[in-house]
Design an enzyme around this catalytic site. Sequence first.
Site, PDB file in Angstrom:
ATOM      1  N   CYS A   1       0.867  -1.184   0.000  1.00 21.76           N
ATOM      2  CA  CYS A   1       0.000   0.000   0.000  1.00 21.76           C
ATOM      3  C   CYS A   1       0.900   1.229   0.000  1.00 21.76           C
ATOM      4  O   CYS A   1       1.641   1.466   0.963  1.00 21.76           O
ATOM      5  CB  CYS A   1      -0.901  -0.010   1.229  1.00 21.76           C
ATOM      6  SG  CYS A   1      -1.959   1.448   1.308  1.00 21.76           S
TER       7      CYS A   1
ATOM      8  N   ASN B   1       0.177   4.550  -0.118  1.00 21.00           N
ATOM      9  CA  ASN B   1      -0.185   5.613   0.824  1.00 21.00           C
ATOM     10  C   ASN B   1      -0.008   5.118   2.253  1.00 21.00           C
ATOM     11  O   ASN B   1       0.501   5.834   3.118  1.00 21.00           O
ATOM     12  CB  ASN B   1      -1.642   6.050   0.613  1.00 21.00           C
ATOM     13  CG  ASN B   1      -1.830   6.828  -0.678  1.00 21.00           C
ATOM     14  OD1 ASN B   1      -0.944   7.592  -1.090  1.00 21.00           O
ATOM     15  ND2 ASN B   1      -2.961   6.643  -1.337  1.00 21.00           N
TER      16      ASN B   1
ATOM     17  N   ASN C   1      -6.862  -3.756  -8.535  1.00 21.90           N
ATOM     18  CA  ASN C   1      -7.264  -2.361  -8.350  1.00 21.90           C
ATOM     19  C   ASN C   1      -7.414  -1.783  -9.749  1.00 21.90           C
ATOM     20  O   ASN C   1      -6.610  -2.098 -10.637  1.00 21.90           O
ATOM     21  CB  ASN C   1      -6.174  -1.623  -7.580  1.00 21.90           C
ATOM     22  CG  ASN C   1      -5.877  -2.289  -6.241  1.00 21.90           C
ATOM     23  OD1 ASN C   1      -6.639  -2.147  -5.299  1.00 21.90           O
ATOM     24  ND2 ASN C   1      -4.779  -3.040  -6.165  1.00 21.90           N
TER      25      ASN C   1
ATOM     26  N   ARG D   1      -9.313  -2.774  -4.991  1.00 23.76           N
ATOM     27  CA  ARG D   1      -9.649  -4.160  -4.639  1.00 23.76           C
ATOM     28  C   ARG D   1      -9.901  -4.241  -3.123  1.00 23.76           C
ATOM     29  O   ARG D   1      -9.125  -3.699  -2.334  1.00 23.76           O
ATOM     30  CB  ARG D   1      -8.453  -5.045  -5.025  1.00 23.76           C
ATOM     31  CG  ARG D   1      -8.605  -6.501  -4.708  1.00 23.76           C
ATOM     32  CD  ARG D   1      -7.398  -7.282  -5.152  1.00 23.76           C
ATOM     33  NE  ARG D   1      -6.167  -6.936  -4.430  1.00 23.76           N
ATOM     34  CZ  ARG D   1      -5.065  -7.673  -4.403  1.00 23.76           C
ATOM     35  NH1 ARG D   1      -5.008  -8.795  -5.094  1.00 23.76           N
ATOM     36  NH2 ARG D   1      -3.995  -7.295  -3.744  1.00 23.76           N
TER      37      ARG D   1
ATOM     38  N   CYS E   1      -4.940   6.142  -4.152  1.00 22.75           N
ATOM     39  CA  CYS E   1      -4.292   4.823  -4.009  1.00 22.75           C
ATOM     40  C   CYS E   1      -2.858   5.018  -4.480  1.00 22.75           C
ATOM     41  O   CYS E   1      -2.621   5.319  -5.658  1.00 22.75           O
ATOM     42  CB  CYS E   1      -5.028   3.795  -4.874  1.00 22.75           C
ATOM     43  SG  CYS E   1      -4.192   2.197  -4.952  1.00 22.75           S
TER      44      CYS E   1
HETATM   45  N1  LIG Z   1      -4.495   2.080  -0.939  1.00 19.69           N
HETATM   46  C1  LIG Z   1      -3.364   1.358  -1.290  1.00 19.69           C
HETATM   47  C2  LIG Z   1      -3.522   0.009  -1.884  1.00 19.69           C
HETATM   48  C3  LIG Z   1      -4.184  -0.925  -0.870  1.00 19.69           C
HETATM   49  C4  LIG Z   1      -4.239  -2.346  -1.325  1.00 19.69           C
HETATM   50  C5  LIG Z   1      -5.141  -2.549  -2.501  1.00 19.69           C
HETATM   51  N2  LIG Z   1      -6.513  -2.272  -2.212  1.00 19.69           N
HETATM   52  C6  LIG Z   1      -4.975  -4.006  -2.973  1.00 19.69           C
HETATM   53  O1  LIG Z   1      -5.800  -4.872  -2.617  1.00 19.69           O
HETATM   54  O2  LIG Z   1      -4.006  -4.268  -3.692  1.00 19.69           O
HETATM   55  C7  LIG Z   1      -2.257   2.189  -1.878  1.00 19.69           C
HETATM   56  O3  LIG Z   1      -2.158   3.356  -1.474  1.00 19.69           O
HETATM   57  O4  LIG Z   1      -1.436   1.686  -2.619  1.00 19.69           O
END
Ligand SMILES: N[C@@H](CCC[C@H](N)C(=O)O)C(=O)O
EC number: 5.1.1.7
Length: 294
Positions: A88, A90, A198, A223, A231
């Site tokens: 992630c 962020n 995503n 996702r 994101c």
């Molecule tokens: N918000 C995030 C990504 C979080 C994980 C993503 N939902 C996944 O399932 O891959 C970011 O800032 O990168």
Amino acid sequence: MAVKLHFSKGHGTGNDFILFADPDGSLELTPAQIQVLCDRHFGIGADGVIRAVRSRSLDAGAAALVENPGAEWYMDYYNADGSVAEMCGNGIRVYAEFLTRSGLVELAAGAILPIGTRAGVRDVQRSALGYQVDMGGWWIGDDEPLVNAKGLGVARPGLSIDVGNPHVVVALSDDAELEALDLSYLPVIDPSPEHGANVEFVVPGDPLVKDGVGHVRMRVHERGVGETLSCGTGTVAAALAVRHWAGDRAPNDWRVSIPGGTVSVRMFPTEDDGEHLSLSGPAELVYDGEITLA
Ligand SMILES: N[C@@H](CCC[C@H](N)C(=O)O)C(=O)O
């Protein structure tokens, strides 16, 4: 048994997280508990949960990911639906702020903090915008999955990009198309990726490049979450996709605007002739609290 959890709430460009310290790895939450914490009506509300655990407290499988190079701290990341995510962009900046603010690490200007993730170790340092993360390398797929979303009308080709976690980036022609999307519905990807993805919808800037810096606007359906204000891994995937489409003369410095703000992305050469991505952006801790989980 009821669990009392001391937490901090934070965000990076509006992508918000619940963070808690579990240095010895004794407090693994269930997916149901994570869903309750992230629920914006019945819980605290967040896009994800980050458990701060020492790498030495991990089981052997997770520990192998962060052994070389070593990282004292591991970011145990969960999406709002309780699923795990590899990385992630962020969250890792907010995690660095959480570790330093809680006194768990000291991070002087210019010093590097290696953080373990399911995608491997990522180096974080302070930057003018907040924190800068070496996001590592990436992989661009040679398939062109078709993506449809409510408000799009007709399905568009997407570009599959892996930056530690999976993304599909779709180019739209203008801001009106971007705004017409209703991302409260899950976009449909055909063929559907085995582990989900995503999805980033992007509008390249017009002009694309100003003063040597590329510009992109983006909305994202994450996702395991839904539409979010930002994101970080999605912004680096978006910049990579637009550079890929723009060809050889495209720059390596990018500003990506998301509903929650703006971040900077840079592609830079590594010593082994490869290329890494760096992501810079803010990280804010908003409040601390305590909640009892059933
Ligand atoms: N918000 C995030 C990504 C979080 C994980 C993503 N939902 C996944 O399932 O891959 C970011 O800032 O990168």
